[in-house]
Enzyme design. Structure first.
Site, PDB file in Angstrom:
ATOM      1  N   THR A 169       0.834  -1.200   0.000  1.00 36.76           N
ATOM      2  CA  THR A 169       0.000   0.000   0.000  1.00 36.76           C
ATOM      3  C   THR A 169       0.869   1.251   0.000  1.00 36.76           C
ATOM      4  OG1 THR A 169      -1.872  -1.081   1.027  1.00 36.76           O
ATOM      5  CG2 THR A 169      -1.714   1.299   1.320  1.00 36.76           C
TER       6      THR A 169
ATOM      7  N   ASN B 263      -5.037  -9.322  -8.234  1.00 32.77           N
ATOM      8  CA  ASN B 263      -5.111 -10.062  -6.987  1.00 32.77           C
ATOM      9  C   ASN B 263      -6.375 -10.877  -6.817  1.00 32.77           C
ATOM     10  OD1 ASN B 263      -6.024  -7.253  -6.914  1.00 32.77           O
ATOM     11  ND2 ASN B 263      -6.725  -7.766  -4.860  1.00 32.77           N
TER      12      ASN B 263
ATOM     13  N   GLN C 112       1.440  -9.160  -6.166  1.00 33.20           N
ATOM     14  CA  GLN C 112       1.034 -10.560  -6.283  1.00 33.20           C
ATOM     15  C   GLN C 112       1.998 -11.393  -7.120  1.00 33.20           C
ATOM     16  OE1 GLN C 112      -1.228 -12.124  -4.703  1.00 33.20           O
ATOM     17  NE2 GLN C 112      -2.298 -10.391  -3.779  1.00 33.20           N
TER      18      GLN C 112
ATOM     19  N   SER D 192       5.546  -6.399  -1.666  1.00 32.17           N
ATOM     20  CA  SER D 192       5.216  -6.473  -0.250  1.00 32.17           C
ATOM     21  C   SER D 192       5.710  -7.789   0.350  1.00 32.17           C
ATOM     22  CB  SER D 192       3.700  -6.359  -0.085  1.00 32.17           C
ATOM     23  OG  SER D 192       3.352  -6.611   1.244  1.00 32.17           O
TER      24      SER D 192
ATOM     25  N   HIS E 208       4.976  -9.593   3.064  1.00 33.89           N
ATOM     26  CA  HIS E 208       4.138 -10.648   3.623  1.00 33.89           C
ATOM     27  C   HIS E 208       3.397 -11.444   2.554  1.00 33.89           C
ATOM     28  CE1 HIS E 208      -0.066  -9.000   3.533  1.00 33.89           C
ATOM     29  NE2 HIS E 208       0.596  -7.890   3.304  1.00 33.89           N
TER      30      HIS E 208
ATOM     31  N   THR F  31      12.893   6.103  10.990  1.00 33.32           N
ATOM     32  CA  THR F  31      13.895   5.072  11.290  1.00 33.32           C
ATOM     33  C   THR F  31      13.546   3.779  10.579  1.00 33.32           C
ATOM     34  OG1 THR F  31      14.307   6.094  13.417  1.00 33.32           O
ATOM     35  CG2 THR F  31      14.991   3.804  13.175  1.00 33.32           C
TER      36      THR F  31
ATOM     37  N   CYS G 216      -8.382  -6.756   1.173  1.00 30.96           N
ATOM     38  CA  CYS G 216      -8.455  -5.332   1.459  1.00 30.96           C
ATOM     39  C   CYS G 216      -9.835  -4.751   1.189  1.00 30.96           C
ATOM     40  CB  CYS G 216      -7.411  -4.566   0.651  1.00 30.96           C
ATOM     41  SG  CYS G 216      -5.756  -4.928   1.217  1.00 30.96           S
TER      42      CYS G 216
END
Lengths: 379, 402
Positions: free
Chosen positions: A70, A149, A178, A198, A200, A236, A321
């Protein structure tokens, strides 16, 4: 447990979690701190960036660590739009994008940008010619999803990239969330300027991602502050998350040799489920090997997900989502599905740890649940 | 179709008379080392030429690496084709299209028929191949005097060879043919470029770096290691000597007036560098000085600093403008590292004012209070030597994490 919801998220690799733990404990210094602990963390991050770059066949200064897909999509799209709005205010995307792209464009529309949404065909695909005819003098960005997706359709990114490379004033962003480890994409060859990924979705941890930013491409930051990530993303760095992501990326790319296995599972379930009366396959024939979208017409998908869940089988209704909205899938409607089919779609998504036995078990359970539910619904 | 090997042409080697064999051997070795990352590639030397056999490896990736090897004048990817006219025609067509991807431009064909048994004569072949290309392309025309692309066809006993593109190499001499030098590597923009240019003349390189903890931090040292690693791309593995410079620098700071501090410090560095060079059998010192660039590099400064040694000091950048140095630094991949903002030992005690015209007599006077031999000997004895390997290795403890 049979986990067929790998497009929503994947189970982190144990090795990735081990890396996370070790880095969180041993390398907790702030990479910007001048002392040896800070230096060690910085070194780790630098080398992680180098390994990532090598795995993706790009150069280390083209790798930006983010918080996920995102953020990558938002940064690429808004960062380009805001930087180049004086050059033109026209943007191009498609009508089968992920919510993080679509909603970003909606927001930009409110700020005065003009957006063209290219319409996908029945197979969930758009063509190079559609992109070509949408281009104007004012266009500054084309943003497309590589692997959809919800249904797994694959866009002709290489062809479109070639086309767009003739227009040096516009940038090409690809949402590759994806595709990583499942549908290979060479960013430079495809003439891509920006590409989001991404962690995950490829067995890393949530909260980490990569944005590929081609050398010489500039962005207006979303987050301002320190000079981390070349000043494009202040804050950070998430060192353990990034390190775990590098590990996961390496492992998933190693396993992509077994892609045909996933494909076999996908095709097997498709052919078996097609035989069940009332089941419609929504995914196009040409699709990513790890996604299968189907509808049990007339049965609410939440009910299907619930019933399968009771048997320890996990699937989802459309994209995670947007799964909390109950309206029919926008992507399926865009592909020309009728409302009833689009409102009853479920998505299965696979990964390398899934087995043929799981597929067989799924078909068996699915079959009996469909029969049972049909009886109730049809009375 | 794909190129199956690359023909390498030497720079300057033809001039080298009796040394030629040795130079060729070195170049062969260096090319092999540069292409180690491609497991299928084989490098062959025969009849005064070097062939890189690709065996399916991407020609462009190999070309990119070859462009970094010193001693190569130019090279051409080439096709090995069966002695069959139709196949030769098609291969030539493919090569023209590969060299002119837009399919616009000019070409000429030059055939060399070494194999006199081949049925057609050279002139006939020129015509035959040329017309085949013309018939099968739209905007490509013939220009025999100044073509964009020259298709060279060599008809030999065993096969026909087709060459089309010529890619320029780095020139220079093969690394390892000219003895060893000691590079003073500071971490700035200039010294890595000086090292690169020295390598271009065929020397082997070792580097020396002055480290003054705690006034210079670990990152500055890391940066120098990283810079040395970039240089290994061009010169292979190298030694990096880290000199503990804190004690000498503190003493200089205490005893020498501000204006002369830089001059004296430089003289100390040179004395230490000379001894480290002798210890490691290097025959010259190389640094990144450019005339007049900063206070320590005025002619007066060099005259005064150079007084402490009669060792040869090579200054490849001596007449180069800063912008040109930056351009080379970008090209060789050291620029982005060099501009990382860590202090090195030249800047930490930088006084508000430095003498741009230091005098020898005054400098010697100020040095009288210093036990020069002690500090030099002490620093040389405590030098830490690290081996910078050509292969980019991750830190061991980090490697397992990824």
């Amino acid at each position: 447990m049979i986990y067929f919801d790998n497009s929503a998220t994947t189970k982190p690799y144990k090795e990735a979690i081990d890396t996370y733990t070790k880095v969180a404990i041993d390398y907790f210094g702030n990479p910007s701190s001048l002392h040896p602990l800070g230096k060690a963390a910085e070194r780790l991050l630098t080398q992680g960036r180098e390994v990532t770059a090598k795995l993706l066949h790009v150069s280390p200064n083209e790798i930006l660590f983010t918080s996920g897909g995102t953020e990558g999509n938002n940064l690429a799209i808004k960062g380009t739009a805001n930087l180049h709005k004086k050059r033109g205010k026209h943007l191009i995307t498609s009508n089968i994008e992920h919510a993080s792209t679509l909603e970003t464009f909606h927001q930009l529309e409110k700020e005065g940008f003009k957006v063209t949404y290219i319409e996908a065909d029945n197979n969930g695909r758009i063509t190079k010619d559609q992109v070509a005819s949408a281009l104007t003098e004012e266009t500054i960005l084309v943003s497309l999803i590589h692997v959809n997706n919800e249904v797994g359709s694959i866009q002709p990114i290489y062809e479109i990239g070639q086309l767009l490379s003739r227009y040096p004033k516009l940038l090409f962003h690809v949402d590759h969330v994806q595709g990583v480890g499942k549908v290979p994409l060479q960013f430079h060859e495809a003439k891509i300027d920006l590409c989001s990924m991404s962690a995950h979705k490829f067995h890393g941890l949530k909260g980490s991602g990569i944005l590929f930013v081609r050398e010489a491409v500039r962005l207006t930051p979303l987050l301002t502050g320190g000079s981390q990530e070349r000043g494009v993303r202040a804050g950070t760095e998430n060192v353990p998350g990034a390190a775990a992501m590098v590990k996961a990326l390496r492992l998933v790319l190693e396993r992509s040799k077994e892609l045909s296995k996933i494909n076999k599972i996908n095709k097997f379930i498709e052919s078996e489920c097609k035989k069940i009366p009332g089941v419609v396959i929504n995914s196009p024939k040409e699709r990513a090997p790890h996604i299968l979208n189907l509808s049990v017409v007339g049965v609410k998908p939440e009910v299907m997900v619930q019933a399968l869940g009771e048997k320890g089988i996990y699937v989802s209704t459309k994209s995670a989502c947007s799964s909390k909205q109950t309206d029919p899938s926008k992507v399926l409607l865009a592909m020309g599905c009728d409302e009833e089919t689009a409102a009853s779609a479920i998505r299965l998504s696979f990964t390398y740890d899934n087995t043929m036995e799981e597929a067989e078990k799924f078909v068996e359970e699915f079959n009996s649940i469909v029969k049972m539910l049909k009886k109730v619904v049809e009375k | 179709m794909m190129y199956d090997h690359i023909l390498v042409r030497y720079a300057e080697l033809a001039l080298k008379g009796k040394n030629r064999k040795e130079f060729e051997r070195k170049l062969h070795e260096n090319i092999k080392r540069a292409l180690k990352e491609f497991p299928n590639v084989k490098v062959q030397r025969s009849f005064g030429r070097i062939f890189v056999e690709l065996h399916g490896t991407d020609e462009e990736a190999v070309s990119e690496r070859l462009q970094e090897v010193f001693g190569i004048y130019s090279f051409s990817p080439s096709l090995k084709i069966e002695l069959d006219q139709e196949k030769i025609n098609n291969a030539a067509l493919w090569a023209v299209k590969d060299a002119l991807p837009d399919e616009t431009g000019t070409f000429k064909v030059s055939v060399k028929r070494v194999n006199k048994g081949y049925p057609h004569r050279s002139q006939q072949l020129n015509y035959e191949i040329g017309s085949h290309v013309l018939r099968n392309t739209k905007n490509i025309t013939v220009n025999v005097h100044n073509p964009d692309v020259e298709v060279r066809v060599e008809i030999r006993e065993e096969a026909a060879y087709i060459l089309c593109k010529t890619i320029k190499g780095s020139g220079g001499l093969p690394v390892g043919t000219a003895g060893k030098v000691m590079l003073m590597l500071s971490g700035g923009i200039d010294s890595p470029v000086a090292g690169y240019l020295a390598l271009k003349r065929g020397v082997r390189l070792e580097a020396i770096h002055f480290h003054s903890p705690p006034f210079t931090n670990e990152r500055a040292r890391q940066k120098v290691e990283d810079l040395a690693r970039v240089l290994t791309r061009y010169g292979g593995s190298m030694k990096l000597h880290i000199v503990p410079f804190t004690e000498a620098q503190k003493a200089i700071h205490q005893h020498v007036p501000d204006k002369y501090e830089m001059t004296v410090m430089r003289r100390f560095m040179l004395r230490i560098a000379e001894q480290v060079a002798v210890k490691n059998q290097a025959l010259a010192i190389v640094n990144g000085e450019s005339l007049g660039q900063v206070a320590s590099q005025t002619l007066d400064s060099m005259y005064t600093i150079n007084e402490v040694t009669n060792f040869p000091i090579l200054r490849p950048l001596i007449t180069t403008d800063k912008l040109d140095v930056i351009e080379i630094a970008r090209k060789i991949g050291t620029y982005d590292l060099s501009i990382l903002p860590y202090e090195d030992c030249c800047t930490i005690f930088l006084p508000p004012e430095t003498k741009t015209k230091p005098k020898r007599d005054k400098t010697n006077l100020y040095e009288q209070d210093l036990d020069i031999d002690f500090y030099v000997k002490d620093a040389v004895e405590r030098v830490e030597t690290i081996h910078i390997s050509a292969e980019k290795k991750l830190d061991e403890e980090i490697q397992d994490l990824f």
